[in-house]
Scaffold this motif. Structure first.
Motif, PDB file in Angstrom:
ATOM      1  N   ARG A 205     -17.274  19.652  -1.140  1.00  0.00           N
ATOM      2  CA  ARG A 205     -17.028  20.918  -1.462  1.00  0.00           C
ATOM      3  C   ARG A 205     -15.624  20.806  -2.238  1.00  0.00           C
ATOM      4  NH1 ARG A 205     -15.406  24.729   3.355  1.00  0.00           N
ATOM      5  NH2 ARG A 205     -14.222  25.842   1.592  1.00  0.00           N
ATOM      6  N   VAL A 206     -15.220  21.935  -3.018  1.00  0.00           N
ATOM      7  CA  VAL A 206     -13.898  21.975  -3.720  1.00  0.00           C
ATOM      8  C   VAL A 206     -13.754  23.141  -3.858  1.00  0.00           C
ATOM      9  CG1 VAL A 206     -14.993  21.655  -5.967  1.00  0.00           C
ATOM     10  CG2 VAL A 206     -12.656  21.037  -5.371  1.00  0.00           C
ATOM     11  N   ASP A 207     -12.185  23.696  -3.621  1.00  0.00           N
ATOM     12  CA  ASP A 207     -11.709  24.973  -4.119  1.00  0.00           C
ATOM     13  C   ASP A 207     -10.807  24.703  -5.290  1.00  0.00           C
ATOM     14  OD1 ASP A 207     -10.515  25.583  -0.456  1.00  0.00           O
ATOM     15  OD2 ASP A 207     -12.459  25.824  -1.487  1.00  0.00           O
ATOM     16  N   ILE A 208     -11.297  25.749  -6.091  1.00  0.00           N
ATOM     17  CA  ILE A 208     -10.761  25.945  -7.486  1.00  0.00           C
ATOM     18  C   ILE A 208     -10.110  27.377  -7.705  1.00  0.00           C
ATOM     19  CG2 ILE A 208     -12.450  24.155  -8.336  1.00  0.00           C
ATOM     20  CD1 ILE A 208     -13.591  26.260  -9.838  1.00  0.00           C
ATOM     21  N   LYS A 209      -9.365  27.327  -8.616  1.00  0.00           N
ATOM     22  CA  LYS A 209      -8.698  28.548  -9.067  1.00  0.00           C
ATOM     23  C   LYS A 209      -8.809  28.916 -10.430  1.00  0.00           C
ATOM     24  CE  LYS A 209      -4.561  31.164  -8.682  1.00  0.00           C
ATOM     25  NZ  LYS A 209      -2.974  31.357  -8.224  1.00  0.00           N
ATOM     26  N   MET A 210      -9.510  29.964 -10.932  1.00  0.00           N
ATOM     27  CA  MET A 210      -9.853  30.369 -12.262  1.00  0.00           C
ATOM     28  C   MET A 210      -9.042  31.579 -12.552  1.00  0.00           C
ATOM     29  SD  MET A 210     -11.833  28.443 -14.139  1.00  0.00           S
ATOM     30  CE  MET A 210     -12.838  26.949 -14.016  1.00  0.00           C
ATOM     31  N   GLY A 211      -7.856  31.447 -13.118  1.00  0.00           N
ATOM     32  CA  GLY A 211      -7.192  32.748 -13.364  1.00  0.00           C
ATOM     33  C   GLY A 211      -6.431  33.177 -12.036  1.00  0.00           C
ATOM     34  N   GLN A 212      -6.548  34.436 -11.620  1.00  0.00           N
ATOM     35  CA  GLN A 212      -6.267  34.859 -10.272  1.00  0.00           C
ATOM     36  C   GLN A 212      -7.223  34.919  -9.154  1.00  0.00           C
ATOM     37  OE1 GLN A 212      -2.929  35.664  -9.888  1.00  0.00           O
ATOM     38  NE2 GLN A 212      -2.896  35.118 -11.796  1.00  0.00           N
ATOM     39  N   GLU A 213      -8.355  34.219  -9.348  1.00  0.00           N
ATOM     40  CA  GLU A 213      -9.489  34.235  -8.694  1.00  0.00           C
ATOM     41  C   GLU A 213      -9.780  32.760  -7.958  1.00  0.00           C
ATOM     42  OE1 GLU A 213     -11.620  36.836  -7.626  1.00  0.00           O
ATOM     43  OE2 GLU A 213     -10.342  38.014  -9.047  1.00  0.00           O
TER      44      GLU A 213
END
Length: 556
Positions: free
Chosen positions: A249-257
């Motif tokens: 698993r990996v956490d990503i950020k796209m814009g503010q989300e």
């Protein structure tokens, strides 16, 4: 004296001058700036310019584009200038452009193609969609990668014992993966699939429960290993291991989300197949009123989940919304007076005020072991993500009989089938009979797109499958539009089959009668089958007959 162009376009002089200055300093499209600052929509502005400059305006139809043109104009040119070649006849190229004020683009492409160029005004989003459909997602990135020296990819391919994170990751690979993730999120996809075959690598998104193939350049197969390695690095997996399945698993950020990516990698004869589940972190837990329940169904569910003990089961195939229903129930009864514990695999959403745990098979922290530990934690309500084996089933049932309210899921086709499944697992019939409060079977159906929704008359063959007629009823479907990707659907809602465990059904469970007999008893007590629940949504104009048939089966 000629009238200035901005007046003919009904744009104020100060806005025109401001946009001109900003275009020179920032390099942004003049048309884009005029659209933002003048308040005139892009389509209206383009149509006005079309009449004024005698340049045709056209909404792009993908099916009419001559795809052979892609051999003459590379992807990096069309993506850089945001233009789309439409057709070529008698040495004249029809080129879809969005900004008619950038004349140099036409000259450069005419020089490149060695032909005359006829501009055609088109919407920016139409051009981008056409580029993606004809050239493929990330075509410019893959094209740039193909022109580079192959040595940078050999480093990735040759990694046997070293960790790739110690080496330089090619920026083009990172850019391509980011393009795919960004596009999938924009398309509301819940899953991304990279599927290798002998001569190709197929990319598909699951949107509203249905898989759609994503147009990709033909040479994407050449970068399969690089794509796999990049995703493994992101998910902290072993890049040297290509023979066994891996999960990460990996956490990503796209814009503010923020998004939680669940990565699954499976070996195949033609390379590694990759599945990525996209879970938005910021998604609010929806309430019972948003699940798609009817008034009676909502009343029944609220009454049952307020009970102090017993077991509530939600059944259905993978991706039918079971976990969402459980979260909505827990959210409804969550309060400072209740201790709520969950054991899940994986934890899909964070519930404030609820203690959540995730199973870890590697350290023998299974559903069954977690259940035993949870009982020592003084809970009032427990949620077991899934009943997978006899041990978990028996513990869940016995726990519900000792003064706890237990929620869980099972993989069965209908509500009555859950009882048979528990008995087949070896759970005593008197335990099943005493513990069960409610069984919910559910499916997700796609909602008709509100933009292109229209009335229609379905075929008699479809109506016969429901044993219904449409006399006096207006039925609807979506004809397809840009907003719904020409599918006719946008979003999903639930249809439910709710079986309350009455005294008469408890007696049938004790006798271990077949599920068909239990189902008939429940129907006589007012239970609606899934297909009947779907027909109600069809009559209400929420979904279509075809969609209900797709997710349900006729009960015998």
């Amino acid at each position: 004296m000629s009238i200035p162009i901005y007046k003919q376009l009904d744009i104020q002089e100060d806005v025109w001058k401001q946009c001109l200055l900003e275009t020179k300093t920032s390099g942004q499209s003049l048309l884009r700036l005029l659209t933002i600052k003048s308040g005139i929509s892009e389509e209206v502005l383009l149509k006005n310019i079309s009449e004024l400059l005698n340049i045709p305006f056209e909404r792009i139809n993908i099916e009419t584009i001559d795809t052979s043109i892609t051999k003459y104009i590379p992807a990096k040119i069309v993506t850089y200038y945001s233009v789309m070649p439409l057709r070529i006849k008698q040495n004249q190229l029809d080129l879809a452009i969005n900004d008619p004020f950038c004349i140099s683009v036409l000259d450069e492409i005419a020089l490149l193609c060695n032909c005359s160029v006829k501009p055609v005004l088109s919407l920016h989003k139409d051009i981008l969609e056409a580029i993606k459909s004809v050239y493929g997602l990330g075509a410019d990135t893959l094209e740039a990668m193909a022109q580079e020296e192959p040595a940078s990819f050999e480093i990735i391919k040759q990694q046997k014992k070293q960790d790739i994170r110690e080496e330089h990751i090619d920026p083009s690979v990172i850019k391509f993966i980011n393009q795919v993730l960004s596009d999938a999120i924009k398309q509301r996809a819940t899953d991304i699939h990279f599927e290798p075959f002998e001569d190709s690598l197929r990319v598909r998104y699951r949107i509203d429960g249905v898989l759609y193939e994503v147009p990709c350049p033909a040479n994407i197969k050449d970068f399969q290993s690089s794509i796999s390695s990049r995703i493994k690095v992101m998910a902290n997996l072993d890049i040297a291991e290509k023979r066994r399945p891996q999960d990460g698993r990996v956490d990503i950020k796209m814009g503010q989300e923020m998004y939680d990516l669940r990565v699954s990698i499976m070996p195949t004869p033609f390379g590694e197949s990759i599945g990525i589940r996209l879970l938005p972190r910021s998604n609010p837990i929806i309430g019972l009123e948003s699940l798609g329940l009817t008034t009676d169904e909502k009343r029944t569910l609220e009454e049952i989940i307020s009970r102090p003990y017993g077991i509530i089961l939600v059944t259905g195939p993978t991706g039918s919304g079971k976990t969402t229903t459980l979260y909505a129930c827990l959210n409804k009864i969550n309060s400072s007076e209740r201790k709520i514990l969950t054991i899940e695999d994986p934890i899909e959403y964070q519930l404030k005020g609820v203690t959540q745990m995730q199973v870890e098979p590697k350290i023998d922290f299974t559903f069954a072991n977690a259940l035993r530990s949870m009982l020592r934690h003084d809970p009032d309500v427990m949620m077991v993500g899934e009943i997978r084996d006899t041990e978990t089933a028996e513990l869940a049932v016995r726990t519900s009989l000792t003064g706890h309210l237990v929620f869980s899921t099972l993989h069965t086709n209908d509500a009555a089938g859950a009882i048979t499944r528990l008995l087949d697992m070896g759970i005593d019939s008197f335990l099943v009979s005493s513990s069960l409060l409610l069984i919910i079977a559910q499916r997700l159906v796609r909602i008709i797109c509100p933009v292109c929704r229209e009335s229609y008359m379905p075929s008699l063959e479809l109506l016969r499958q429901f044993d219904k007629d449409s006399n006096g009823i207006t039925l609807f479907h979506g004809k397809g539009c840009d907003a719904c990707r020409f599918t006719g659907y946008q979003g999903r809602t639930g249809i439910f089959e709710m079986m309350r465990i009455s005294d008469s059904i408890r007696e049938l469970i004790l006798k271990k009668v077949p599920s068909q007999q239990i189902r008939q008893q429940a129907i006589s007590e007012g239970m609606k089958l899934l297909r009947d629940a779907g027909w109600q949504k069809v009559k209400a104009g929420i979904t279509t007959i075809e969609e209900v048939i797709r997710v349900t089966q006729e009960q015998i």
